[in-house]
Design a protein around this motif. Structure first.
Motif, short mmCIF file in Angstrom:
data_model
loop_
_atom_site.label_atom_id
_atom_site.label_comp_id
_atom_site.label_asym_id
_atom_site.label_seq_id
_atom_site.Cartn_x
_atom_site.Cartn_y
_atom_site.Cartn_z
N ARG A 284 -1.13 5.12 -6.19
CA ARG A 284 -2.42 5.82 -6.21
C ARG A 284 -2.39 7.11 -7.03
NH1 ARG A 284 -5.91 4.74 -2.02
NH2 ARG A 284 -7.21 6.21 -3.17
N ARG B 259 1.10 2.48 4.67
CA ARG B 259 0.74 1.65 5.83
C ARG B 259 0.97 2.47 7.09
NH1 ARG B 259 0.00 -3.82 5.05
NH2 ARG B 259 -1.85 -3.27 6.19
N TYR C 63 -3.58 10.07 -6.48
CA TYR C 63 -4.06 11.23 -5.70
C TYR C 63 -3.89 12.48 -6.54
CZ TYR C 63 -3.58 8.39 -1.41
OH TYR C 63 -3.68 7.42 -0.45
N HIS D 157 -1.19 17.39 5.17
CA HIS D 157 0.00 16.63 4.79
C HIS D 157 1.27 17.16 5.44
CE1 HIS D 157 -2.16 15.85 0.65
NE2 HIS D 157 -2.84 15.42 1.69
N GLY E 41 -9.45 15.23 10.88
CA GLY E 41 -9.04 16.49 10.25
C GLY E 41 -10.21 17.21 9.59
N THR E 42 -11.15 16.46 9.04
CA THR E 42 -12.27 17.08 8.33
C THR E 42 -13.12 17.91 9.28
OG1 THR E 42 -12.29 15.26 6.77
CG2 THR E 42 -14.27 16.59 6.86
N LYS F 121 -11.74 5.29 -7.50
CA LYS F 121 -11.24 6.54 -6.91
C LYS F 121 -9.73 6.68 -7.03
CE LYS F 121 -10.68 5.47 -1.99
NZ LYS F 121 -10.85 5.90 -0.66
N ARG G 215 -4.06 16.68 10.14
CA ARG G 215 -4.82 15.43 10.25
C ARG G 215 -3.89 14.29 10.64
NH1 ARG G 215 -4.41 12.05 6.10
NH2 ARG G 215 -6.33 11.07 6.75
N HIS H 274 0.83 -1.20 0.00
CA HIS H 274 0.00 0.00 0.00
C HIS H 274 0.87 1.26 0.00
CE1 HIS H 274 -3.80 -2.06 0.64
NE2 HIS H 274 -3.18 -2.85 1.49
N ASP I 196 -5.00 24.22 5.06
CA ASP I 196 -5.21 22.79 5.23
C ASP I 196 -3.81 22.18 5.20
OD1 ASP I 196 -5.52 20.07 4.86
OD2 ASP I 196 -7.35 20.27 3.68
N1 T4K Z 1 -7.35 17.56 3.68
C1 T4K Z 1 -6.47 16.89 2.92
C2 T4K Z 1 -5.56 17.65 2.01
C3 T4K Z 1 -6.40 15.48 3.00
O1 T4K Z 1 -5.52 14.79 2.25
C4 T4K Z 1 -7.28 14.79 3.89
C5 T4K Z 1 -7.25 13.34 3.98
C6 T4K Z 1 -8.18 15.56 4.67
C7 T4K Z 1 -8.19 16.95 4.53
C8 T4K Z 1 -9.16 14.92 5.62
O2 T4K Z 1 -8.57 14.49 6.83
P1 T4K Z 1 -9.29 13.30 7.71
O3 T4K Z 1 -10.71 13.70 7.95
O4 T4K Z 1 -9.15 12.02 6.92
O5 T4K Z 1 -8.52 13.29 9.00
C9 T4K Z 1 -6.40 8.48 2.47
C10 T4K Z 1 -7.05 8.94 3.76
O6 T4K Z 1 -8.13 8.11 4.16
C11 T4K Z 1 -7.50 10.36 3.68
O7 T4K Z 1 -7.86 10.72 4.98
C12 T4K Z 1 -6.37 11.25 3.15
N2 T4K Z 1 -6.62 12.64 3.13
C13 T4K Z 1 -5.98 10.74 1.76
C14 T4K Z 1 -4.87 11.53 1.16
O8 T4K Z 1 -5.56 9.40 1.86
P2 T4K Z 1 -7.16 6.72 0.66
O9 T4K Z 1 -8.06 6.91 -0.46
O10 T4K Z 1 -5.74 6.54 0.38
O11 T4K Z 1 -7.65 5.42 1.35
P3 T4K Z 1 -7.42 4.69 2.70
O12 T4K Z 1 -7.63 5.60 3.86
O13 T4K Z 1 -8.32 3.57 2.55
O14 T4K Z 1 -5.93 4.13 2.85
C15 T4K Z 1 -4.89 4.00 1.89
C16 T4K Z 1 -4.19 2.66 1.98
O15 T4K Z 1 -3.59 2.44 3.25
C17 T4K Z 1 -5.19 1.58 1.80
O16 T4K Z 1 -5.12 1.18 0.48
C18 T4K Z 1 -4.83 0.52 2.83
C19 T4K Z 1 -3.83 1.12 3.72
N3 T4K Z 1 -4.30 1.18 5.12
C20 T4K Z 1 -5.34 2.00 5.42
C21 T4K Z 1 -5.82 2.07 6.71
C22 T4K Z 1 -6.96 2.97 7.07
C23 T4K Z 1 -3.70 0.38 6.06
O17 T4K Z 1 -2.76 -0.36 5.74
N4 T4K Z 1 -4.14 0.45 7.35
C24 T4K Z 1 -5.18 1.25 7.73
O18 T4K Z 1 -5.53 1.32 8.91
O19 T4K Z 1 -7.40 8.00 1.62
#
Ligand code: T4K
Length: 415
Positions: free
Chosen positions: A327, A25, A329, A174, A76-77, A415, A195, A22, A171
């Motif tokens: 990804r 992690r 992003y 990161h 963070g949201t 996504k 966040r 991933h 924001d």
């Molecule tokens: N503003 C910005 C600029 C942001 O980038 C974000 C969040 C926010 C605000 C909002 O903050 P929060 O409300 O989330 O605190 C991830 C995060 O979920 C997302 O919060 C983050 N940005 C974004 C950049 O990345 P994804 O689409 O990568 O999916 P996710 O969370 O399923 O995880 C990515 C990979 O990590 C997965 O493929 C599996 C792995 N993983 C994930 C989790 C949760 C693990 O190995 N263990 C885990 O516990 O969004």
């Protein structure tokens, strides 16, 4: 190691990794210290509501950043939503479209219109020159996003905000532990949001924080994150429940003890990628300014398919087949997602740099879960793919339609 295109998993070869790799992690610090803290909070029977661990974490973060106030929250949201509300924003707010959807949703959720601004293609951050063109009598604020942890042009944004009497929010999702001109991010603008989600290099499972040097604003944010309570029986303002739990703060305190280690690991991975991806036609790695403090938590490449036969999407398909879950992003940009796509159908016309970048960017795995050997294997796949682009595309064309160049069987997530 790939030495022939038949070795690529997309053509039936063995994948470079047996397990899925991933992008981010979670980093876990000293488990023993975390267990101890969890035992302590259980013994104390104090699990949430501004407990001792939350207070300690807020104090440590404020000290580390050099900011007066830190309010820890459950994500963070909601920290961003509360900051927007505490600043009494209304009408329109200018922000980049090239960001995670939460930045735009935090406004729309409160019936404030996000006005998407184009980015500087070199920094990937909001372009202050374009910001000025978007200001109207309805504009109440600008939100800068320090994308990938690299700071926005803070001086220019501060100047515009002062001149036009606008609020300025950052924001900094990161950008925990990153600096701008030697000063820590979080100390600029009216308020900044961090966040601490599981996938961030510093995590509290789920979590976030609003930080500010403004006493009144910080007081308001603190009230709002706890229903507006000023005492057991007294409420002074509208509020919600955004409190961080003690177990999340325990994770945060434990993560803070290892933060230098996490950053060093990220930096080493970044250096390896930098060496191993050098001088590839059509592929560039986003770099971090060595004069600033960075957390190096994103490895971001740009693929320019004018210069290579392999598009960004095809490279992603090839990496996924190898179990490298790179990804895209923040594809396709907030303006191309609902509800914004429906009521801003022409937004893409004014966002040419964003439109171009969302088709080029790919982020690669890093963090403490991977090291030099994984980076070497990932880079081997990338170098091989770019080096044999014409051959790969030719082979795919024999089996798939020219429009997609992507075998549908791999089933990438949307996504
Ligand atoms: N503003 C910005 C600029 C942001 O980038 C974000 C969040 C926010 C605000 C909002 O903050 P929060 O409300 O989330 O605190 C991830 C995060 O979920 C997302 O919060 C983050 N940005 C974004 C950049 O990345 P994804 O689409 O990568 O999916 P996710 O969370 O399923 O995880 C990515 C990979 O990590 C997965 O493929 C599996 C792995 N993983 C994930 C989790 C949760 C693990 O190995 N263990 C885990 O516990 O969004």
């Amino acid at each position: 190691m790939k030495s022939h295109i038949d070795n690529l998993a997309i053509f039936g070869g063995p994948p470079a990794f047996r397990e899925k790799l991933h992008v981010g992690r979670p980093n876990v610090g000293n488990r023993e210290r975390l267990r101890q803290r969890i035992e302590d909070l259980l013994d104390r029977r104090w699990l949430t509501n501004q407990g001792p661990y939350v207070q300690e974490l807020e104090g440590q973060i404020a000290d580390m950043l050099g900011v007066k106030h830190c309010v820890a929250m459950c994500n963070g949201t909601i920290a961003l939503e509360i900051a927007i509300r505490a600043l009494e924003l209304s009408g329109e707010v200018i922000l980049p479209s090239f960001t995670f959807i939460a930045t735009a949703h935090a406004l729309q959720w409160q019936k404030i219109t996000p006005i998407f601004c184009d980015i500087d293609p070199l920094t990937h951050n909001i372009d202050p020159k374009r910001v000025e063109e978007l200001i109207t009598p309805q504009t109440s604020a600008i939100i800068g996003v320090h994308l990938w942890g690299r700071p926005c042009d803070i001086d220019a944004l501060t100047h515009i905000a002062r001149q036009r009497n606008l609020r300025l929010l950052f924001d900094a999702a990161h950008a925990f532990s990153c600096s701008y001109k030697g000063r820590m991010l979080g100390t600029f603008g009216d308020v900044a949001i961090f966040r601490f989600h599981a996938t961030k290099f510093f995590n509290t499972f789920e979590g976030g924080a609003a930080v500010s040097n403004n006493n009144d604003l910080a007081r308001k944010v603190r009230l709002m994150h706890n229903f507006g309570f000023t005492g057991y029986d007294e409420v002074s303002d509208i509020g919600t429940n955004a409190k961080m739990s003690e177990v999340a703060a325990a994770m945060g305190l434990t993560s803070l003890e290892s933060i230098d280690e996490f950053i060093e690991k990220n930096r080493q991975n970044y250096e390896h990628y930098r060496q191993l991806l050098a001088e590839l036609p059509g592929l560039s790695l986003l770099t971090y300014d060595e004069r600033e403090k960075s957390n190096y938590q994103y490895i971001v490449i740009e693929v320019d398919d004018d210069l290579t036969a392999v598009s960004r999407d095809l490279l992603q398909e090839i990496l996924w087949a190898e179990n490298v879950l790179a990804r895209r992003y923040f594809y396709p940009g907030c303006h191309n997602m609902e509800p914004y796509r429906s009521y801003l159908p022409d937004a893409c016309m004014s966002l040419p740099n964003t439109e171009r970048l969302v088709r080029r960017v790919l982020t690669l795995p890093t963090g403490t879960a991977i090291g030099p050997s994984e980076v070497a294997r990932i880079c081997n796949v990338i170098r091989f793919t770019i080096g044999h682009g014409n051959e790969i595309v030719h082979r795919l064309l024999q089996h798939t339609t020219p429009q997609s160049l992507v075998p549908p069987s791999l089933g990438l997530p949307s996504k």
